[in-house]
Design a protein around this motif. Structure first.
Motif, PDB file in Angstrom:
ATOM      1  N   LEU A 298      69.894  92.020  59.402  1.00 49.53           N
ATOM      2  CA  LEU A 298      71.262  92.326  58.976  1.00 49.53           C
ATOM      3  C   LEU A 298      71.298  92.918  57.571  1.00 49.53           C
ATOM      4  CD1 LEU A 298      73.168  89.127  60.223  1.00 49.53           C
ATOM      5  CD2 LEU A 298      72.853  91.305  61.422  1.00 49.53           C
ATOM      6  N   GLY A 299      70.147  92.910  56.882  1.00 47.68           N
ATOM      7  CA  GLY A 299      70.115  93.373  55.497  1.00 47.68           C
ATOM      8  C   GLY A 299      70.903  92.479  54.573  1.00 47.68           C
ATOM      9  N   LEU A 300      70.913  91.173  54.845  1.00 48.07           N
ATOM     10  CA  LEU A 300      71.821  90.244  54.174  1.00 48.07           C
ATOM     11  C   LEU A 300      71.113  88.963  53.752  1.00 48.07           C
ATOM     12  CD1 LEU A 300      74.767  89.225  53.497  1.00 48.07           C
ATOM     13  CD2 LEU A 300      74.864  88.440  55.889  1.00 48.07           C
ATOM     14  N   ASP A 301      71.448  88.513  52.536  1.00 48.49           N
ATOM     15  CA  ASP A 301      71.085  87.175  52.067  1.00 48.49           C
ATOM     16  C   ASP A 301      72.360  86.411  51.769  1.00 48.49           C
ATOM     17  OD1 ASP A 301      68.342  87.701  52.140  1.00 48.49           O
ATOM     18  OD2 ASP A 301      68.328  88.441  50.075  1.00 48.49           O
ATOM     19  N   VAL A 302      72.381  85.127  52.113  1.00 49.01           N
ATOM     20  CA  VAL A 302      73.525  84.263  51.820  1.00 49.01           C
ATOM     21  C   VAL A 302      73.017  83.110  50.954  1.00 49.01           C
ATOM     22  CG1 VAL A 302      75.399  82.879  52.758  1.00 49.01           C
ATOM     23  CG2 VAL A 302      74.546  84.850  54.057  1.00 49.01           C
ATOM     24  N   LEU A 303      73.594  82.949  49.775  1.00 52.63           N
ATOM     25  CA  LEU A 303      73.170  81.899  48.851  1.00 52.63           C
ATOM     26  C   LEU A 303      74.129  80.716  48.929  1.00 52.63           C
ATOM     27  CD1 LEU A 303      71.283  80.954  46.523  1.00 52.63           C
ATOM     28  CD2 LEU A 303      72.918  82.001  44.934  1.00 52.63           C
ATOM     29  N   PHE A 304      73.531  79.520  49.069  1.00 48.84           N
ATOM     30  CA  PHE A 304      74.311  78.283  49.150  1.00 48.84           C
ATOM     31  C   PHE A 304      74.105  77.441  47.899  1.00 48.84           C
ATOM     32  CE2 PHE A 304      73.606  79.588  53.513  1.00 48.84           C
ATOM     33  CZ  PHE A 304      74.849  79.395  54.097  1.00 48.84           C
ATOM     34  N   ASP A 305      75.162  76.788  47.504  1.00 55.45           N
ATOM     35  CA  ASP A 305      75.095  75.877  46.377  1.00 55.45           C
ATOM     36  C   ASP A 305      74.324  74.626  46.779  1.00 55.45           C
ATOM     37  OD1 ASP A 305      76.432  73.403  44.840  1.00 55.45           O
ATOM     38  OD2 ASP A 305      76.645  75.201  43.588  1.00 55.45           O
ATOM     39  N   ALA A 306      73.404  74.195  45.931  1.00 56.19           N
ATOM     40  CA  ALA A 306      72.553  73.047  46.260  1.00 56.19           C
ATOM     41  C   ALA A 306      73.354  71.756  46.361  1.00 56.19           C
ATOM     42  CB  ALA A 306      71.454  72.899  45.214  1.00 56.19           C
ATOM     43  N   ARG A 307      74.463  71.658  45.655  1.00 57.83           N
ATOM     44  CA  ARG A 307      75.236  70.415  45.631  1.00 57.83           C
ATOM     45  C   ARG A 307      76.246  70.361  46.776  1.00 57.83           C
ATOM     46  NH1 ARG A 307      80.046  69.090  43.509  1.00 57.83           N
ATOM     47  NH2 ARG A 307      80.244  71.167  42.590  1.00 57.83           N
ATOM     48  N   THR A 308      76.984  71.463  46.983  1.00 62.28           N
ATOM     49  CA  THR A 308      78.054  71.460  47.986  1.00 62.28           C
ATOM     50  C   THR A 308      77.613  72.028  49.332  1.00 62.28           C
ATOM     51  OG1 THR A 308      78.838  73.666  47.355  1.00 62.28           O
ATOM     52  CG2 THR A 308      79.735  71.771  46.139  1.00 62.28           C
ATOM     53  N   HIS A 309      76.491  72.755  49.342  1.00 57.83           N
ATOM     54  CA  HIS A 309      75.990  73.434  50.548  1.00 57.83           C
ATOM     55  C   HIS A 309      77.027  74.415  51.107  1.00 57.83           C
ATOM     56  CE1 HIS A 309      72.553  70.734  50.539  1.00 57.83           C
ATOM     57  NE2 HIS A 309      73.405  69.721  50.379  1.00 57.83           N
ATOM     58  N   GLN A 310      77.732  75.079  50.189  1.00 60.02           N
ATOM     59  CA  GLN A 310      78.708  76.093  50.552  1.00 60.02           C
ATOM     60  C   GLN A 310      78.297  77.446  49.978  1.00 60.02           C
ATOM     61  OE1 GLN A 310      82.410  74.536  49.027  1.00 60.02           O
ATOM     62  NE2 GLN A 310      82.797  73.307  50.867  1.00 60.02           N
ATOM     63  N   VAL A 311      78.768  78.515  50.651  1.00 59.33           N
ATOM     64  CA  VAL A 311      78.406  79.871  50.245  1.00 59.33           C
ATOM     65  C   VAL A 311      78.916  80.162  48.837  1.00 59.33           C
ATOM     66  CG1 VAL A 311      78.697  82.333  50.721  1.00 59.33           C
ATOM     67  CG2 VAL A 311      78.434  80.710  52.614  1.00 59.33           C
TER      68      VAL A 311
END
Length: 433
Positions: A298-311
Motif C-alpha cells: 500500500l506504500g503506507l506506514d501507520v504509527l501507533f502511540d506506545a501508551r494508547t495504542h492509537q494512530v
C-alpha cells in the motif's frame, strides 16, 4: 547457464520461478534475491533527474536478460533477451536456443509455426519476426533488403548463412516499439494489469485520498483491490475484488488491522531522532516504544502511540529510485488537497484555493504554491550495519500538520501526516465495505 521457458505475452521462467508481465518491480527483485549464486552481476538502471520519463530497468548482463518496467506504475512491461548465447530457451518444452541448437529462422519457424511476414528496420538492419506477445530480431546483410517484401523465409541464403536470432522480446499485446526523446527513452508496449499470480493474498492500492478539514488531516480513505471469489463461483475462479476502507487518527491498532488486514511487518521505533527539535523535548527516553504497522504493497506506514495504542501518524511513500528506501514499498498513489495558510496582508501573492499534491508532484511547484519559507531539516539515513548512504541526504519541510521529505531531484520521497501534540479530536469518517 539459465534454462528458461518462454510463454508469449506472459512470462519467462522455470519451474522454480518466473518473471511475469505486469508484476511489480519489487517482486522481480525478490526472485533475483532468491537466486543468489545463480543470477549474478545484476544492475538497476534508472534516470535520477527524470525518473518518470525513462524506463526503470533490471539488467542481468551475465544472463543476457533485461527486464523493462513502466516508470510510473513500476510494473514489468517488456522482457528482453539480448544475448542469446548466454541462456537456454524453450517453448512448450521444445528447446530452440542453446549452445547445441542455433536459433536460425528455420528453427524458429519449426518451433513456433508460421506467422505474418516480418518487418525490416533499414536503419538498424534488423528483420523482426512477430508473433502475438513475442518478437524475434535477425540481423541481416543490407544486400538482401530488396527481397524483404515477401518475408525473411522467402530469401535464399548460402549454406550456413541463414540469419540467426540476435534478440527476443516478450510483451503484452500484438507489438511494441522503441521511441527516444530528449529526456530519455521509453519502450512502448501495453502494460497489463497486475496478474492474479502476483496478488499473493495481499491488498494492493489503486488510490489513497487524504481526508482533511481546512488545515488538519483527518485520516485516509484507501481504494484497494485483492483476489477473491465471488459468491457462486467454483474453485479456481479467483478474480480481482475491490475494497474501500477508511482509517483515521485515534483509531486503535485492532481497528486498523480490521480495515487493512495484518501488516506485512511490525516495527518498533528504537528512538526518535526528531524529538530534539520539539520545544518540549525531554532528555529522558520514553518508557515504551511507539510502533509501526508497515503495509508495503500500500506504500503506507501507520504509527501507533506506545501508551494508547492509537494512530498518531501516517507515512505515505512514493518509492522513487535513488531513495534510501527504494524497493521496500509500492508507490502510494495519494491525492492530497492542501489549503494554504492565510496570506500575509503585505504579500503580493493571492490565496487561490487548495493546492493539489500527488505522488508525482515536484516540490518546487508545491512549495511555490504553498509559499513554504521554513528552512528544511537535513535527513541522512543509515542502518546499524551499513553506516554509508550512497543516495545522499534528503530534506524535510514542515507545513501545517505535514512533513514533506524531498529528494535532491525535487520529487517528494514521502509525506508524514500527524496530529500536533495535545490535539486528539475524534472525527467521523465513513468506511465503505
Amino acid at each position: 547457464m539459465l534454462d528458461l521457458e518462454i510463454v508469449p505475452e506472459r512470462s519467462l521462467g522455470c519451474d522454480a520461478w518466473e518473471f511475469v508481465l505486469g508484476m511489480h518491480f519489487s517482486q522481480s527483485v525478490a526472485i533475483i534475491q532468491s537466486q543468489v549464486g545463480t543470477i549474478r552481476g545484476v544492475q538497476v538502471l534508472y534516470s535520477d533527474q527524470n525518473p518518470l520519463s525513462v524506463d526503470l530497468v533490471i539488467n542481468m548482463p551475465q544472463d543476457g536478460i533485461r527486464l523493462i518496467f513502466d516508470p510510473v506504475a513500476q510494473r514489468l512491461k517488456i522482457i528482453e533477451i539480448y544475448n542469446m548465447k548466454l541462456v537456454k530457451l524453450r517453448y512448450s518444452g521444445m528447446c530452440f536456443n542453446s549452445p547445441e541448437i542455433t536459433p536460425s529462422i528455420e528453427q524458429v519457424e519449426h518451433c513456433f509455426g508460421a506467422t505474418h511476414p516480418g518487418l525490416y528496420d533499414s536503419q538498424r538492419h534488423l528483420f523482426a519476426l512477430n508473433f502475438r506477445g513475442l518478437s524475434f530480431y535477425f540481423p541481416v546483410d543490407s544486400k538482401f533488403e530488396p527481397g524483404y517484401a515477401h518475408g525473411l523465409g522467402s530469401l535464399q541464403f548460402p549454406n550456413g548463412g541463414s540469419p540467426v536470432v540476435s534478440r527476443t522480446t516478450i510483451y503484452h499485446g500484438s507489438q511494441h516499439q522503441l521511441s527516444s526523446s530528449a529526456g530519455g527513452s521509453l519502450c512502448q508496449a501495453p502494460l497489463p494489469d497486475l496478474p492474479l499470480s502476483c496478488y499473493r493474498h495481499q491488498l494492493h492500492l489503486r488510490r489513497c485520498d487524504v481526508l482533511r478539514t481546512h488545515t488538519a488531516t483527518v485520516g485516509l480513505r484507501l481504494h484497494m483491490f485483492t483476489e477473491g471469489k465471488p459468491r457462486g463461483v467454483s474453485a479456481g475462479g479467483a478474480r480481482p475484488v475491490a475494497a474501500v476502507r477508511a482509517v483515521q487518527f485515534g483509531d486503535s491498532c485492532q481497528r486498523v488491522a480490521r480495515a487493512l488486514g495484518a501488516p506485512a511487518r511490525l516495527y518498533y521505533k528504537a528512538d526518535d531522532k526528531m524529538r530534539i527539535h520539539r520545544p518540549t523535548a525531554r532528555r529522558r527516553p520514553p518508557p515504551a516504544s511507539d510502533y509501526f504497522f508497515n503495509y508495503f504493497t500500500l506504500g503506507l506506514d501507520v504509527l501507533f502511540d506506545a501508551r494508547t495504542h492509537q494512530v498518531k501518524k501516517f507515512v505515505l511513500h512514493t518509492n522513487y529510485p535513488g531513495h534510501y528506501n527504494f524497493n521496500m514499498y509500492h508507490r502510494c498513489e495519494f491525492e492530497l488537497a492542501v489549503q494554504p495558510d492565510k496570506c500575509d496582508p503585505n504579500s503580493l501573492v493571492e490565496n487561490r484555493g487548495a493546492v493539489s499534491i500527488t505522488a508525482y508532484s515536484k516540490w518546487e511547484v508545491v512549495s511555490r504554491a504553498l509559499r513554504v519559507c521554513e528552512r528544511p531539516v537535513v535527513l541522512n539515513r543509515a542502518s546499524s550495519t551499513n553506516t554509508t548512504n550512497p543516495f545522499g541526504s534528503t530534506f524535510c519541510y514542515g507545513y501545517q500538520d505535514m512533513i514533506f521529505e524531498v529528494m535532491s531531484n525535487n520529487y517528494i520521497a514521502s509525506i508524514t501526516l500527524y496530529q500536533p501534540e495535545g490535539t486528539r479530536p475524534h472525527y467521523a469518517v465513513n468506511s465503505i465495505a
